[in-house]
Scaffold this motif. Structure first.
Motif, PDB file in Angstrom:
ATOM      1  N   UNK A   1       0.815  -1.195   0.000  1.00 33.80           N
ATOM      2  CA  UNK A   1       0.000   0.000   0.000  1.00 33.80           C
ATOM      3  C   UNK A   1       0.866   1.271   0.000  1.00 33.80           C
ATOM      4  N   UNK A   2       1.971   1.230   0.732  1.00 33.86           N
ATOM      5  CA  UNK A   2       2.842   2.407   0.767  1.00 33.86           C
ATOM      6  C   UNK A   2       3.489   2.662  -0.592  1.00 33.86           C
ATOM      7  N   UNK A   3       3.723   1.606  -1.341  1.00 32.73           N
ATOM      8  CA  UNK A   3       4.299   1.773  -2.673  1.00 32.73           C
ATOM      9  C   UNK A   3       3.351   2.558  -3.577  1.00 32.73           C
ATOM     10  N   UNK A   4       2.079   2.286  -3.460  1.00 32.12           N
ATOM     11  CA  UNK A   4       1.080   3.007  -4.263  1.00 32.12           C
ATOM     12  C   UNK A   4       1.095   4.488  -3.897  1.00 32.12           C
ATOM     13  N   UNK A   5       1.139   4.790  -2.614  1.00 34.26           N
ATOM     14  CA  UNK A   5       1.168   6.192  -2.181  1.00 34.26           C
ATOM     15  C   UNK A   5       2.429   6.900  -2.650  1.00 34.26           C
ATOM     16  N   UNK A   6       3.547   6.212  -2.567  1.00 37.77           N
ATOM     17  CA  UNK A   6       4.809   6.801  -3.039  1.00 37.77           C
ATOM     18  C   UNK A   6       4.732   7.094  -4.537  1.00 37.77           C
ATOM     19  N   UNK A   7       4.177   6.166  -5.316  1.00 39.22           N
ATOM     20  CA  UNK A   7       4.032   6.376  -6.755  1.00 39.22           C
ATOM     21  C   UNK A   7       3.064   7.518  -7.056  1.00 39.22           C
ATOM     22  N   UNK A   8       1.969   7.610  -6.320  1.00 33.24           N
ATOM     23  CA  UNK A   8       1.002   8.698  -6.531  1.00 33.24           C
ATOM     24  C   UNK A   8       1.605  10.061  -6.201  1.00 33.24           C
ATOM     25  N   UNK A   9       2.312  10.145  -5.100  1.00 27.45           N
ATOM     26  CA  UNK A   9       2.935  11.414  -4.711  1.00 27.45           C
ATOM     27  C   UNK A   9       4.024  11.807  -5.705  1.00 27.45           C
ATOM     28  N   UNK A  10       4.843  10.842  -6.095  1.00 28.37           N
ATOM     29  CA  UNK A  10       5.897  11.121  -7.071  1.00 28.37           C
ATOM     30  C   UNK A  10       5.295  11.545  -8.413  1.00 28.37           C
ATOM     31  N   UNK A  11       4.271  10.848  -8.840  1.00 22.81           N
ATOM     32  CA  UNK A  11       3.594  11.207 -10.093  1.00 22.81           C
ATOM     33  C   UNK A  11       2.969  12.596 -10.021  1.00 22.81           C
ATOM     34  N   UNK A  12       2.374  12.933  -8.889  1.00 21.46           N
ATOM     35  CA  UNK A  12       1.795  14.260  -8.713  1.00 21.46           C
ATOM     36  C   UNK A  12       2.842  15.358  -8.749  1.00 21.46           C
ATOM     37  N   UNK A  13       3.970  15.121  -8.104  1.00 19.72           N
ATOM     38  CA  UNK A  13       5.057  16.105  -8.127  1.00 19.72           C
ATOM     39  C   UNK A  13       5.623  16.284  -9.530  1.00 19.72           C
ATOM     40  N   UNK A  14       5.819  15.198 -10.233  1.00 19.55           N
ATOM     41  CA  UNK A  14       6.338  15.284 -11.603  1.00 19.55           C
ATOM     42  C   UNK A  14       5.364  16.005 -12.523  1.00 19.55           C
ATOM     43  N   UNK A  15       4.068  15.731 -12.360  1.00 16.60           N
ATOM     44  CA  UNK A  15       3.060  16.432 -13.157  1.00 16.60           C
ATOM     45  C   UNK A  15       3.062  17.920 -12.834  1.00 16.60           C
ATOM     46  N   UNK A  16       3.196  18.273 -11.563  1.00 15.12           N
ATOM     47  CA  UNK A  16       3.231  19.683 -11.169  1.00 15.12           C
ATOM     48  C   UNK A  16       4.422  20.416 -11.762  1.00 15.12           C
ATOM     49  N   UNK A  17       5.587  19.781 -11.742  1.00 16.94           N
ATOM     50  CA  UNK A  17       6.785  20.381 -12.325  1.00 16.94           C
ATOM     51  C   UNK A  17       6.616  20.543 -13.832  1.00 16.94           C
ATOM     52  N   UNK A  18       6.086  19.526 -14.498  1.00 17.31           N
ATOM     53  CA  UNK A  18       5.874  19.581 -15.948  1.00 17.31           C
ATOM     54  C   UNK A  18       4.882  20.690 -16.307  1.00 17.31           C
TER      55      UNK A  18
END
Length: 99
Positions: A1-18
């Motif tokens: 479950x923590x892996x999913x949260x880490x991927x979601x947060x990382x994906x959100x940060x990358x989308x925000x930067x882009x």
């Protein structure tokens, strides 16, 4: 479950930067177009303000203000302001300048 949260947060940060880069590149393009219209030289573009808001189309997005410096003679400098809603230019304030 923590892996999913880490991927979601990382994906959100990358989308925000882009998305932030996309808005900055759009502002530079709008400033370049304004300078071409005025037949002046573009010196620099910088973000002044960014906030999350409801845009004119009713959707959430970013309202940003960018300042851009330009020169008409090569020895003076003037500062204009661009108002963007996401990547769309809403208004441009350009000060009086020498031609």
């Amino acid at each position: 479950m923590t892996t999913i949260w880490i991927l979601l947060v990382t994906g959100g940060l990358l989308f925000g930067i882009w998305h932030d880069r996309k808005i900055a590149e759009s502002a530079k393009e709008h400033a370049s177009r304004q300078c071409d219209k005025l037949n002046v030289q573009l010196l620099s573009v910088a973000r002044i303000k960014r906030r999350i808001a409801i845009l004119n189309n009713g959707k959430p997005g970013f309202k940003t203000e960018f300042s851009f410096e330009f020169s008409s003679t090569g020895q003076d400098s003037y500062t204009g302001i661009l108002y963007l809603q996401d990547i769309r230019l809403v208004k441009a304030d350009i000060p009086p300048h020498k031609i």
